[in-house]
Design an enzyme around this catalytic site. Structure first.
Site, short mmCIF file in Angstrom:
data_model
loop_
_atom_site.label_atom_id
_atom_site.label_comp_id
_atom_site.label_asym_id
_atom_site.label_seq_id
_atom_site.Cartn_x
_atom_site.Cartn_y
_atom_site.Cartn_z
N LYS A 173 18.96 33.37 26.61
CA LYS A 173 20.39 33.43 26.34
C LYS A 173 20.71 34.50 25.29
O LYS A 173 20.00 34.63 24.30
CB LYS A 173 20.88 32.06 25.85
CG LYS A 173 20.71 30.95 26.88
CD LYS A 173 21.15 29.60 26.37
CE LYS A 173 20.24 29.06 25.29
NZ LYS A 173 20.55 27.67 24.91
N THR A 204 32.33 26.79 20.27
CA THR A 204 31.14 26.93 21.11
C THR A 204 30.11 25.84 20.84
O THR A 204 28.97 25.93 21.29
CB THR A 204 30.49 28.31 20.89
OG1 THR A 204 30.18 28.48 19.50
CG2 THR A 204 31.42 29.43 21.34
N GLY A 206 27.85 22.98 21.35
CA GLY A 206 27.33 22.29 22.53
C GLY A 206 27.20 23.13 23.79
O GLY A 206 26.86 22.61 24.85
#
Length: 262
Positions: A173, A204, A206
């Site tokens: 990510k 943002t 979680g």
């Protein structure tokens, strides 16, 4: 109905952990099961305290799930220590769990360590190799690979090394990049960049939990790992792009964020 088991910690504020997993699984039309590894006192601003579940009770939860409603996919999130990891590994192997998504939750956004430092080695050697796909962010990948990852070239090298060490698919990510939110998918043969702009939204909390649960949903439905990751990326980006603020009550989420498919 396809089923997804989320093994993770509880977030009392409802934004991350088991709560985020269940919301995601339900929203995507699957049946969610949960095994709690820890209670946490947290909110969007940080983690105040952690109360781990005992290994014996953790095992009982897992046994109850796997001997009744067998999951089609499993997502593993926050695991606090070696004793818990041993239990999870034993059960995943014993019940031949398939389609395992390992969300490498190690440090909270606010900087709180969610995994005991002495457990990292066991995690590397005994849990990560069981994963179908791992979803580390850049700081987590740096910690697991003991390296620094700054450029796109370094991300490619890190993904290749990660897949080599842990024998699974890697979804690296890129949300911690200040300029872009480009993620890198690598299955041992093919690299694919999931490119997206960095959206200016502080809500943002979680998103990592949501992404890994959404990938597990795709795998449970029979999608390939790449297509599961692609759909999950769009789902999370849609949520972030919506800009929902609970204090203002802005309408429903725009669940599908359209990106150019690689």
């Amino acid at each position: 109905m396809k089923t997804v088991l989320a093994i993770a910690g509880s977030d009392c504020s409802g934004g991350a952990g088991i709560q985020a997993d269940l919301k995601t699984i339900t929203s995507l039309g699957l049946y969610g099961e949960t095994v709690i590894t820890a209670l946490t006192a947290q909110n969007t601003m940080g983690v105040a305290d952690i109360c781990p579940v005992s290994p014996d009770f953790l095992r009982k939860q897992l046994e109850c799930v796997f001997t009744d409603i067998v999951p089609d996919a499993v997502k593993v999130g926050m695991v606090t220590g070696v004793a818990q990891m041993r239990v999870i590994r034993d059960c995943l192997v014993k019940y031949r769990a398939s389609q395992v998504v390992m969300d490498t939750v190690m440090v909270s956004t606010s900087g709180r360590h969610l995994m005991e430092p002495e457990a990292v080695g066991y995690y590397r050697e005994n849990l990560l190799p069981l994963a179908t796909i791992c979803t580390p962010n850049l700081p987590e990948a740096e910690l697991l690979l003991k390296t620094t990852i700054k450029t796109k070239k370094e991300r490619v090298a890190a993904a290749r090394e990660f897949a080599l060490q842990y024998r699974g698919i890697i979804y690296l990510k890129g949300g911690h990049d200040d300029c872009r939110a480009d993620d890198l998918f690598y299955d041992g043969e093919e690299f694919a960049w999931f490119e997206a702009p960095h959206i200016d939204n502080s809500n943002t909390h979680g998103t990592g939990c949501t992404l890994s649960s959404a990938i597990a949903c795709g795998l449970a439905r029979g999608l390939s790992a790449k297509d599961s990751a692609w759909e999950a990326k769009q789902y999370v980006m849609g949520a972030i792009a919506d800009g929902m603020d609970l204090g203002k009550g802005n309408g429903p989420l725009n669940h599908m964020y359209r990106m150019k498919k690689p």
